[in-house]
Scaffold this active site. Structure first.
Site, short mmCIF file in Angstrom:
data_model
loop_
_atom_site.label_atom_id
_atom_site.label_comp_id
_atom_site.label_asym_id
_atom_site.label_seq_id
_atom_site.Cartn_x
_atom_site.Cartn_y
_atom_site.Cartn_z
N LYS A 130 0.81 -1.22 0.00
CA LYS A 130 0.00 0.00 0.00
C LYS A 130 0.85 1.28 0.00
O LYS A 130 0.36 2.37 0.32
CB LYS A 130 -0.98 0.05 1.19
CG LYS A 130 -1.90 -1.14 1.35
CD LYS A 130 -2.53 -1.64 0.11
CE LYS A 130 -3.55 -0.77 -0.52
NZ LYS A 130 -4.03 -1.35 -1.82
N ARG A 134 2.37 -0.12 -7.13
CA ARG A 134 1.79 -0.33 -8.46
C ARG A 134 1.96 0.92 -9.31
O ARG A 134 2.33 0.83 -10.48
CB ARG A 134 0.31 -0.73 -8.32
CG ARG A 134 -0.46 -0.85 -9.62
CD ARG A 134 0.16 -1.79 -10.63
NE ARG A 134 0.28 -3.17 -10.15
CZ ARG A 134 0.96 -4.12 -10.79
NH1 ARG A 134 1.61 -3.87 -11.91
NH2 ARG A 134 1.03 -5.33 -10.29
N ARG A 211 5.44 5.02 2.90
CA ARG A 211 4.36 5.98 3.10
C ARG A 211 4.10 6.07 4.60
O ARG A 211 4.38 5.10 5.32
CB ARG A 211 3.16 5.38 2.38
CG ARG A 211 1.87 6.12 2.44
CD ARG A 211 0.81 5.28 1.73
NE ARG A 211 -0.43 5.99 1.58
CZ ARG A 211 -1.53 5.43 1.06
NH1 ARG A 211 -1.50 4.17 0.63
NH2 ARG A 211 -2.62 6.13 0.95
N GLY A 336 -6.26 4.11 -4.83
CA GLY A 336 -6.78 5.45 -4.57
C GLY A 336 -8.22 5.38 -4.06
O GLY A 336 -9.04 6.19 -4.44
N1 LIG Z 1 -1.04 7.63 -9.38
C1 LIG Z 1 -1.68 6.91 -8.45
N2 LIG Z 1 -2.91 6.44 -8.67
C2 LIG Z 1 -3.55 5.72 -7.71
N3 LIG Z 1 -3.01 5.41 -6.52
C3 LIG Z 1 -1.77 5.86 -6.26
C4 LIG Z 1 -1.06 6.63 -7.21
N4 LIG Z 1 0.14 6.93 -6.68
C5 LIG Z 1 0.17 6.40 -5.47
N5 LIG Z 1 -0.97 5.75 -5.21
C6 LIG Z 1 -1.25 5.07 -3.95
O1 LIG Z 1 -0.98 3.70 -4.11
C7 LIG Z 1 -1.66 3.06 -3.06
C8 LIG Z 1 -1.69 1.56 -3.32
O2 LIG Z 1 -0.39 1.11 -3.09
P1 LIG Z 1 0.19 -0.19 -3.76
O3 LIG Z 1 0.07 -0.10 -5.22
O4 LIG Z 1 1.57 -0.35 -3.23
O5 LIG Z 1 -0.79 -1.29 -3.17
S1 LIG Z 1 -0.54 -2.86 -3.17
O6 LIG Z 1 0.33 -3.16 -2.05
O7 LIG Z 1 0.00 -3.25 -4.45
O8 LIG Z 1 -1.90 -3.42 -2.94
C9 LIG Z 1 -3.02 3.72 -3.05
O9 LIG Z 1 -3.53 3.61 -1.75
P2 LIG Z 1 -5.05 3.97 -1.40
O10 LIG Z 1 -5.18 5.44 -1.66
O11 LIG Z 1 -5.22 3.64 0.02
O12 LIG Z 1 -5.91 3.15 -2.30
C10 LIG Z 1 -2.70 5.15 -3.48
O13 LIG Z 1 -2.75 6.06 -2.42
#
Ligand SMILES: Nc1ncnc2c1ncn2[C@@H]1O[C@H](COP(=O)(O)OS(=O)(=O)O)[C@@H](OP(=O)(O)O)[C@H]1O
Length: 372
Positions: A130, A134, A211, A336
Site C-alpha cells: 500500500k 503499483r 508511506r 486510490g
Molecule cells: N497515481 C496513483 N494512482 C492511484 N493510486 C496511487 C497513485 N500513486 C500512489 N498511489 C497510492 O498507491 C496506493 C496503493 O499502493 P500499492 O500499489 O503499493 O498497493 S498494493 O500493495 O500493491 O496493494 C493507493 O492507496 P489507497 O489510496 O489507500 O488506495 C494510493 O494512495
C-alpha cells in the site's frame, strides 16, 4: 542426344527443389539452431568454470531445481548428481512455443536478428504494501529500457521452492540492454527474502516505496474490508480490548514498523543498493520520484513531466499514455480508494506509537520523510 538433355534437366530441377527445401527448413529453424548452439556453448562454459561435474547428456538436460538455500549442502555432499543452475539464458525454443512471444513485435525483432530472452530481475520493488508500488511500476513501464512482470510474482515468499527456472519464466523477454524488474511488496516483510534475494544476485537493486505508516495501515485496512465487509472497526482492531495499547500483532500495524524490516535487509545489502521512494511525493510530484528512480537504475531520463497529468476525478496523477496504448491511463479502482473515517484520537495514538520507529528509519535511510 535430346533424350540425354531431358534427363539432365530433370536432375537439375530435382536438385534445385532439394536445395530450396533445405533452405526453407534452415530459415524456419534459424533461431532454434542458434539457440541449440548457444546452449552448447553455455553448457560448455558451465563445465569449464564450475567444479560441479554435470553428468547429463547435452540432449537430455535434466536440471533438478533445488532452492538455493540447499546449495552449499549439495555441492559438498552429492555434487555429481544434483546441480544448482541459476539460468541466465533462455532456450529460444521456449520463446518459439509461447504464444505470447510470437506477437508481431517479437517477429519483427527476430527478423532483425534481435533475440529476446528472459532474465532474472536485476531490480526489485520489494515494498511496502500500500505504499504506491503499483503506481511506481506502471510509471516505470513507460521506459523503453525497462520490462517488468505485470503481476506480483511472490517468488521470494510463496514460490521459492519452485526454483529460479520457474521464476525466470515469469519474467517478460528482454533484449540486450533492457532491465528486468518485478514488484512484490510482501518481500519487504518476509524474513527469508533478504537472504534469498542476495543468493540470486548480491548486486540486485532494491526499491522501497514508503508511506506514512498510519495512512498505510488505514489503506491496508480499507483493502481488507473491501474484500470482507462487516469486519470490526479499525479502532477496535488497532488497540487491545478497547485499551490504549497498540495491537502490534495486527498485520496492518506491524508492517508500518519499517525500521525493523530494513535492519534485516541491511544485514545482506549495503544501503547504496537501496532506493527509498516517498509514497507521498509519488502522488504530489511523480516526476521528482521517477527521475530519482531512473537515475538509481542507471537509465536515461526518459519519463518526464510530459508523461503525467493530474486527473481531478481520480484525485491522483495519471499517465498520458500507458505502455500498451496511447490513451490516458489511470490506475484501477482498487488504487486510490477513499478511506473510512478514523477517530482522530486513535490516529494521534498511532502517530505517537510510530514516532520512535520512524526516527530510526530516517536514521537508517538517511532521509527524512516528515511523517508527523
Ligand atoms: N497515481 C496513483 N494512482 C492511484 N493510486 C496511487 C497513485 N500513486 C500512489 N498511489 C497510492 O498507491 C496506493 C496503493 O499502493 P500499492 O500499489 O503499493 O498497493 S498494493 O500493495 O500493491 O496493494 C493507493 O492507496 P489507497 O489510496 O489507500 O488506495 C494510493 O494512495
Amino acid at each position: 542426344m535430346e533424350l540425354r538433355r531431358n534427363w539432365w534437366t530433370k536432375r537439375l530441377v530435382l536438385f534445385a527443389c532439394l536445395v530450396l527445401t533445405l533452405l526453407w527448413i534452415m530459415f524456419n529453424d534459424h533461431f532454434y539452431i542458434i539457440g541449440r548452439l548457444t546452449q552448447k556453448i553455455e553448457l560448455h562454459r558451465i563445465r569449464l568454470t564450475s567444479n560441479i561435474h554435470i553428468t547429463n547428456n547435452i540432449d537430455q538436460i535434466r536440471v533438478e531445481e533445488i532452492p538455493l538455500d540447499n546449495y552449499a549442502h549439495l555441492v559438498f555432499t552429492n555434487a555429481t548428481t544434483k546441480v544448482q543452475v541459476v539460468p541466465l539464458w533462455t532456450n529460444n525454443s521456449i520463446i518459439r512455443d509461447n504464444p505470447m512471444d510470437v506477437s508481431p513485435k517479437y517477429k519483427i525483432l527476430r527478423q532483425q536478428d534481435l533475440i529476446p530472452a528472459r532474465q532474472l530481475p536485476s531490480a526489485l520493488i520489494i515494498g511496502v504494501k500500500k505504499g504506491g508500488t503499483r503506481a511506481l511500476l506502471e510509471f516505470l513501464r513507460l521506459h523503453p529500457d525497462i520490462r517488468a512482470a505485470s503481476s506480483e510474482v511472490h517468488f521470494f515468499d510463496h514460490h521459492y521452492l519452485k526454483g529460479f527456472h520457474w521464476y525466470r519464466h515469469r519474467m517478460p523477454p528482454t533484449l540486450e540492454g533492457q532491465l528486468t524488474m518485478e514488484k512484490t511488496p510482501s518481500y519487504f516483510v518476509t524474513p527469508e527474502a533478504p537472504r534469498r534475494v542476495q543468493h540470486m544476485n548480491p548486486g540486485t537493486k532494491l526499491i522501497v516505496v514508503v508511506r506514512d505508516p498510519v495512512t498505510r495501515a488505514v489503506s491496508d485496512y480499507t483493502q481488507v474490508t473491501s474484500k470482507h465487509p462487516g469486519l470490526p472497526k479499525f479502532e477496535n482492531r488497532a488497540f487491545i480490548n478497547g485499551s490504549q495499547v497498540v495491537n502490534t500483532n495486527w498485520t496492518p500495524l506491524r508492517i508500518g514498523v519499517y525500521s525493523r524490516y530494513l535492519e534485516r535487509w541491511l544485514e545482506y545489502f549495503p544501503l547504496s543498493q537501496f532506493l527509498f521512494v516517498s509514497g507521498e511525493r509519488l502522488i504530489a510530484d511523480p516526476v521528482i520520484e521517477i527521475t530519482r528512480v531512473q537515475d538509481f537504475l542507471g537509465l536515461k531520463r526518459v519519463i518526464m513531466e510530459k508523461h503525467f497529468y493530474f486527473n481531478s476525478t481520480k484525485g491522483f496523477p495519471c499517465l498520458m499514455k500507458s505502455e500498451k496504448s496511447a490513451v490516458p491511463h489511470c490506475l484501477g479502482k482498487s488504487k486510490g480508494r477513499s478511506h473510512p473515517f478514523i477517530d482522530p484520537t486513535a490516529i494521534r495514538r498511532l502517530r505517537d506509537f510510530y514516532r520512535p520507529f520512524n526516527q530510526r528509519f530516517y536514521q537508517l535511510t538517511r532521509m527524512n520523510f516528515s511523517w508527523s
